[in-house]
Design a protein around this motif. Structure first.
Motif, PDB file in Angstrom:
ATOM      1  N   ILE A  85       8.403  12.505 -14.469  1.00 55.71           N
ATOM      2  CA  ILE A  85       8.880  11.302 -15.378  1.00 55.71           C
ATOM      3  C   ILE A  85       9.731  11.828 -16.685  1.00 55.71           C
ATOM      4  O   ILE A  85      10.419  11.041 -17.164  1.00 55.71           O
ATOM      5  N   CYS A  86       9.412  13.106 -17.191  1.00 53.82           N
ATOM      6  CA  CYS A  86      10.243  13.348 -18.454  1.00 53.82           C
ATOM      7  C   CYS A  86      11.664  13.459 -18.396  1.00 53.82           C
ATOM      8  O   CYS A  86      12.395  13.547 -19.057  1.00 53.82           O
ATOM      9  N   GLU A  87      11.839  13.711 -16.976  1.00 55.08           N
ATOM     10  CA  GLU A  87      13.490  14.021 -16.678  1.00 55.08           C
ATOM     11  C   GLU A  87      14.189  12.724 -16.617  1.00 55.08           C
ATOM     12  O   GLU A  87      15.481  12.698 -16.258  1.00 55.08           O
ATOM     13  N   LEU A  88      13.598  11.479 -16.637  1.00 55.40           N
ATOM     14  CA  LEU A  88      14.120  10.355 -16.870  1.00 55.40           C
ATOM     15  C   LEU A  88      14.789  10.049 -18.042  1.00 55.40           C
ATOM     16  O   LEU A  88      14.186   9.507 -19.065  1.00 55.40           O
ATOM     17  N   LEU A  89      15.990  10.427 -18.372  1.00 53.77           N
ATOM     18  CA  LEU A  89      16.517  10.659 -19.851  1.00 53.77           C
ATOM     19  C   LEU A  89      16.768   9.267 -20.569  1.00 53.77           C
ATOM     20  O   LEU A  89      17.015   9.114 -21.592  1.00 53.77           O
ATOM     21  N   ILE A  90      17.054   8.375 -19.652  1.00 55.14           N
ATOM     22  CA  ILE A  90      17.402   7.112 -20.458  1.00 55.14           C
ATOM     23  C   ILE A  90      16.197   5.884 -20.083  1.00 55.14           C
ATOM     24  O   ILE A  90      16.271   4.679 -20.374  1.00 55.14           O
ATOM     25  N   LYS A 147      17.091   8.706  -4.774  1.00 49.56           N
ATOM     26  CA  LYS A 147      18.617   8.526  -4.775  1.00 49.56           C
ATOM     27  C   LYS A 147      19.233   7.071  -4.946  1.00 49.56           C
ATOM     28  O   LYS A 147      20.267   6.948  -5.150  1.00 49.56           O
ATOM     29  N   SER A 148      18.466   6.090  -5.094  1.00 48.24           N
ATOM     30  CA  SER A 148      19.028   4.728  -5.250  1.00 48.24           C
ATOM     31  C   SER A 148      19.340   4.808  -6.697  1.00 48.24           C
ATOM     32  O   SER A 148      19.154   5.585  -7.499  1.00 48.24           O
ATOM     33  N   ALA A 149      20.170   3.507  -7.209  1.00 50.38           N
ATOM     34  CA  ALA A 149      20.441   3.322  -8.590  1.00 50.38           C
ATOM     35  C   ALA A 149      19.881   2.215  -9.112  1.00 50.38           C
ATOM     36  O   ALA A 149      20.341   1.795 -10.058  1.00 50.38           O
ATOM     37  N   LYS A 150      18.351   2.366  -8.861  1.00 50.99           N
ATOM     38  CA  LYS A 150      17.732   1.210  -9.731  1.00 50.99           C
ATOM     39  C   LYS A 150      17.596   1.580 -11.111  1.00 50.99           C
ATOM     40  O   LYS A 150      17.358   2.649 -11.587  1.00 50.99           O
ATOM     41  N   THR A 151      17.397   0.553 -11.816  1.00 46.64           N
ATOM     42  CA  THR A 151      17.313   0.638 -13.371  1.00 46.64           C
ATOM     43  C   THR A 151      16.228   0.126 -13.808  1.00 46.64           C
ATOM     44  O   THR A 151      15.350   0.582 -14.780  1.00 46.64           O
ATOM     45  N   MET A 152      15.660  -0.978 -12.800  1.00 47.54           N
ATOM     46  CA  MET A 152      14.256  -1.677 -13.396  1.00 47.54           C
ATOM     47  C   MET A 152      13.585  -1.667 -12.177  1.00 47.54           C
ATOM     48  O   MET A 152      13.717  -2.355 -11.122  1.00 47.54           O
ATOM     49  N   PRO A 212       5.864   7.049  -6.726  1.00 53.25           N
ATOM     50  CA  PRO A 212       7.167   7.685  -5.732  1.00 53.25           C
ATOM     51  C   PRO A 212       8.134   8.449  -6.897  1.00 53.25           C
ATOM     52  O   PRO A 212       7.936   8.179  -8.180  1.00 53.25           O
ATOM     53  N   LEU A 213       9.006   9.158  -6.285  1.00 51.91           N
ATOM     54  CA  LEU A 213       9.917   9.893  -7.271  1.00 51.91           C
ATOM     55  C   LEU A 213      10.787   8.967  -7.547  1.00 51.91           C
ATOM     56  O   LEU A 213      11.538   7.870  -6.876  1.00 51.91           O
ATOM     57  N   LEU A 214      11.251   8.822  -8.951  1.00 54.36           N
ATOM     58  CA  LEU A 214      12.088   7.900  -9.462  1.00 54.36           C
ATOM     59  C   LEU A 214      13.543   8.456  -9.849  1.00 54.36           C
ATOM     60  O   LEU A 214      13.916   9.479 -10.182  1.00 54.36           O
ATOM     61  N   PRO A 215      14.335   7.362  -9.587  1.00 57.00           N
ATOM     62  CA  PRO A 215      15.912   7.642  -9.899  1.00 57.00           C
ATOM     63  C   PRO A 215      16.074   7.944 -11.158  1.00 57.00           C
ATOM     64  O   PRO A 215      15.667   7.381 -12.152  1.00 57.00           O
ATOM     65  N   SER A 216      17.162   8.816 -11.667  1.00 55.53           N
ATOM     66  CA  SER A 216      17.523   9.322 -12.945  1.00 55.53           C
ATOM     67  C   SER A 216      17.791   8.091 -13.721  1.00 55.53           C
ATOM     68  O   SER A 216      17.770   8.145 -15.019  1.00 55.53           O
ATOM     69  N   SER A 217      18.297   7.145 -13.046  1.00 54.76           N
ATOM     70  CA  SER A 217      18.737   6.065 -13.879  1.00 54.76           C
ATOM     71  C   SER A 217      17.789   4.809 -14.239  1.00 54.76           C
ATOM     72  O   SER A 217      18.167   3.865 -14.933  1.00 54.76           O
ATOM     73  N   MET A 218      16.512   5.362 -14.088  1.00 50.39           N
ATOM     74  CA  MET A 218      15.555   4.178 -14.262  1.00 50.39           C
ATOM     75  C   MET A 218      15.204   4.099 -15.875  1.00 50.39           C
ATOM     76  O   MET A 218      15.171   5.068 -16.764  1.00 50.39           O
ATOM     77  N   THR A 253       0.825  -1.188   0.005  1.00 44.75           N
ATOM     78  CA  THR A 253       0.084  -0.005   0.071  1.00 44.75           C
ATOM     79  C   THR A 253       0.695   1.372  -0.008  1.00 44.75           C
ATOM     80  O   THR A 253       0.136   2.208  -0.132  1.00 44.75           O
ATOM     81  N   GLY A 254       2.211   1.118   0.362  1.00 42.88           N
ATOM     82  CA  GLY A 254       2.949   2.288   0.319  1.00 42.88           C
ATOM     83  C   GLY A 254       4.662   1.890   0.672  1.00 42.88           C
ATOM     84  O   GLY A 254       4.924   1.077   0.214  1.00 42.88           O
ATOM     85  N   PHE A 255       5.128   3.176   0.752  1.00 44.51           N
ATOM     86  CA  PHE A 255       6.575   2.992   0.889  1.00 44.51           C
ATOM     87  C   PHE A 255       6.985   3.634   2.369  1.00 44.51           C
ATOM     88  O   PHE A 255       6.653   4.644   2.678  1.00 44.51           O
ATOM     89  N   GLU A 256       7.846   2.914   2.901  1.00 49.36           N
ATOM     90  CA  GLU A 256       8.389   3.525   4.356  1.00 49.36           C
ATOM     91  C   GLU A 256       9.389   4.501   3.946  1.00 49.36           C
ATOM     92  O   GLU A 256      10.174   4.554   3.189  1.00 49.36           O
ATOM     93  N   GLY A 257       9.074   5.576   4.936  1.00 51.89           N
ATOM     94  CA  GLY A 257      10.244   6.643   4.834  1.00 51.89           C
ATOM     95  C   GLY A 257       9.674   7.721   3.594  1.00 51.89           C
ATOM     96  O   GLY A 257       9.025   7.604   3.165  1.00 51.89           O
ATOM     97  N   SER A 258      11.009   8.445   3.242  1.00 53.64           N
ATOM     98  CA  SER A 258      10.664   9.491   2.353  1.00 53.64           C
ATOM     99  C   SER A 258      10.832   9.001   0.917  1.00 53.64           C
ATOM    100  O   SER A 258      11.924   7.933   0.719  1.00 53.64           O
ATOM    101  N   THR A 259      10.147   9.486  -0.176  1.00 52.38           N
ATOM    102  CA  THR A 259      10.403   8.841  -1.267  1.00 52.38           C
ATOM    103  C   THR A 259      11.381   9.237  -2.225  1.00 52.38           C
ATOM    104  O   THR A 259      12.046   8.954  -2.920  1.00 52.38           O
ATOM    105  N   ASP A 260      12.439  10.369  -1.307  1.00 52.91           N
ATOM    106  CA  ASP A 260      13.705  10.867  -1.624  1.00 52.91           C
ATOM    107  C   ASP A 260      14.660   9.737  -1.982  1.00 52.91           C
ATOM    108  O   ASP A 260      15.546   9.674  -2.713  1.00 52.91           O
ATOM    109  N   ILE A 261      14.480   8.446  -0.841  1.00 53.14           N
ATOM    110  CA  ILE A 261      15.227   7.467  -1.016  1.00 53.14           C
ATOM    111  C   ILE A 261      15.317   6.749  -2.072  1.00 53.14           C
ATOM    112  O   ILE A 261      16.422   6.537  -2.660  1.00 53.14           O
ATOM    113  N   ILE A 262      14.102   6.739  -2.478  1.00 52.33           N
ATOM    114  CA  ILE A 262      14.072   5.648  -3.785  1.00 52.33           C
ATOM    115  C   ILE A 262      14.548   6.603  -4.894  1.00 52.33           C
ATOM    116  O   ILE A 262      15.208   5.905  -5.889  1.00 52.33           O
TER     117      ILE A 262
END
Length: 542
Positions: free
Chosen positions: A171-176, A130-135, A147-153, A119-128
């Motif tokens: 979402i438009c700022e997710l350049l890759i 700042k992570s290095a997730k791609t998928m 959630p706010l998504l990392p630029s590496s997504m 139903t949700g995410f613990e903590g601040s979505t900023d943590i997500i």
């Protein structure tokens, strides 16, 4: 029963894949704590026992797949797996919030937590962010906030959740970003006009079944698009002609919107287009003009039903549709690869009507179907003879139009056909008996036409309900109640009986008249003779 202890002595084992063993055995995760060289472990489809106090030292797990394992709590032992790159815990029964520590795993790139009850995410979505997730696949959960998504997504799927409001412009700022799937939510407003401006890599954009509206601007189209699904929204205006620059486009679905435009014949210039669905919009006018090419070489699904298309389809309209004319293999999986191991797949889907039932085709099943649906328009004239070239066709629906002329006997060439609907037209002539040879043809509908003559006696045709032939005034034979020729025979019989009666009366008359004449003659002779006898007696007394 499977004895998993047999693996314990294999200290150097690096790859172990035991998915869907079809056993009642419960697998205890603690068994694998001794296999410190494991690089890949797949236990999907088995029932796992994972103690909440289970502690496993950091292993060499780079890929861990625990999908469909009846897990009800987020596995805490993962917190120490700092070498994990790929984690799939989809299709379980995990509820609550995604733990905050998950985003801190230093080299985790692929995370699939879909088909749970988060139903949700613990903590601040900023943590997500700042992570290095791609998928990241969070589809089929109960999330409300995106959630706010990392630029590496590179791959993000969030379909089948409870998201609402406008699609975040961030979402438009997710350049890759390559794949964005937000289908089956309640997003509203317009689509950000930025995908083409900021993002030049987006190849899959699926926004199906939301409440999005307004014009789908050309600026929202990336030249790299391979799959665009805008179906079941409230988009209006014209179909963006900038799609002509998407030379890799394979899948285009804009069904159930308010698009108002002429038929986009320029789509024929897209060399890889396989699926075109324009169903239930306000497209209008002819779908062919002089000088147009007939060729849709790779098209497998063509659905333009329930629009306002008009005119006559040229006899050669379906020539050059090579993918429906011969056996062609297509792969519908869209792989997204990343550094390390593992591959993520997203399956496209589309709805259609087959055998009178609505159905959804997903993934590999979608590649098998070859359909043409032009129903619910205002087409007229003869059915195009070139339909008979589409030998791999499975569904043909031309109902609810104004087609005239005869049903082409050449339809017998469609040997894979399973569903044929020609109802509610103005077709005349007989039902070609050759159609009885189509052994896969499970459903057909010829109702509400002007067909005539006996219904062919082939097994496939006779197995249909009588409603498939209803409202054809001159059609007869089973399964209809109207018998062929019965009325005519009765009429002829009655006429013959009347003729026989007349002849009998004539014969009687012929026989009666000479009798009467003869009777009168004899009577006259007798009377004359009697008169002469009396006169002789009278004279003798005198």
């Amino acid at each position: 029963m499977v004895d998993f202890s047999i693996f314990l002595h294999l200290k150097s084992l690096s790859f172990l894949s035991l998915p869907y063993l079809n056993t009642r055995s419960t697998v205890d995760m603690s068994l694998f704590s001794h296999l410190k060289s494991l690089d890949c472990l797949d236990l999907s489809g088995n029932t796992l026992k994972i103690s909440s106090t289970l502690y496993l030292p950091p292993l060499i797990y780079t890929t861990l797949t625990l999908s469909s394992c009846n897990i009800s709590e987020f596995p805490k032992f993962l917190q120490n797996q700092t070498r994990l790159i790929y984690l799939d815990i989809s299709a379980n029964q995990i509820k609550g919030h995604v733990p905050e520590w998950l985003w801190s795993l230093p080299i985790l790139r692929y995370l699939n937590i879909s088909q749970n009850s988060f139903t949700g995410f613990e903590g601040s979505t900023d943590i997500i962010q700042k992570s290095a997730k791609t998928m990241l696949d969070i589809s089929s959960n109960l999330f409300h906030d995106l959630p706010l998504l990392p630029s590496s997504m590179m791959f993000f799927s969030a379909s089948d959740n409870l998201f609402s409001g406008e699609i975040p412009r961030g979402i438009c700022e997710l350049l890759i970003l390559d794949t964005l799937v937000l289908s089956n939510n309640n997003f509203s407003g317009s689509v950000p006009q930025c995908f083409n401006t900021f993002n030049t890599t987006l190849s899959i954009l699926h926004l199906h079944n939301n409440s999005l509206s307004g014009v789908f601007w050309a600026e929202s189209v990336s030249d790299h698009l391979r799959s665009l699904d805008l179906g079941n929204n409230q988009f209006s205006g014209e179909l963006p002609k900038s799609l002509i620059n998407c030379t890799q486009l394979e899948f285009l679905n804009v069904e159930k919107n308010k698009f108002r435009d002429k038929f986009p014949s320029w789509l024929r210039l897209l060399p890889n287009l396989q699926i075109l669905v324009l169903r239930s919009n306000e497209f209008y006018g002819p779908i062919y003009s002089h000088g147009d090419s007939f060729s849709f070489p790779k098209l497998r699904i063509f659905d333009i039903s329930n629009n306002l298309f008009t005119g006559v389809l040229p006899s050669a309209y379906f020539s050059g549709w090579n993918a429906m004319s011969s056996v062609v293999d297509f792969v519908d999986n869209t792989p997204i690869r990343f550094a390390g191991s593992g591959t993520g797949y997203y399956h496209k889907s589309v709805g259609l009507t087959n055998k009178g039932l609505s159905m959804e085709l997903v993934g590999s099943v979608l590649t098998m179907y070859k359909t043409v649906d032009v129903s619910g328009n205002i087409f007229e004239g003869d059915m195009p003879e070139s339909i008979s070239l589409l030998k791999e066709l499975i569904v043909l629906n031309m109902s609810n139009n104004a087609f005239t002329g005869h049903i082409p006997p050449s339809l017998v060439n469609l040997t894979n056909l399973q569903s044929l609907d020609l109802s509610q037209n103005q077709l005349s002539g007989k039902i070609p008996p050759e159609l009885g040879k189509l052994t896969f043809l499970a459903r057909m509908n010829f109702s509400h036409n002007m067909l005539e003559g006996p219904i062919p006696q082939g097994t496939q045709i006779q197995s249909q309900d009588s409603s498939s032939f209803a409202e054809n005034p001159w059609l007869c034979g089973a399964p209809l109640q109207e018998t062929c020729g019965g009325g005519e025979e009765k009429e002829e019989g009655e006429e013959k009986e009347e003729e026989d009666q007349v002849l009998s009366w004539i014969a009687a008359a012929i026989g009666y008249i000479p009798g009467v004449v003869c009777g009168f003659s004899i009577s006259h002779i007798l009377i004359s003779y009697k008169h002469a006898w009396f006169m002789r007696i009278f004279h003798s007394f005198a």
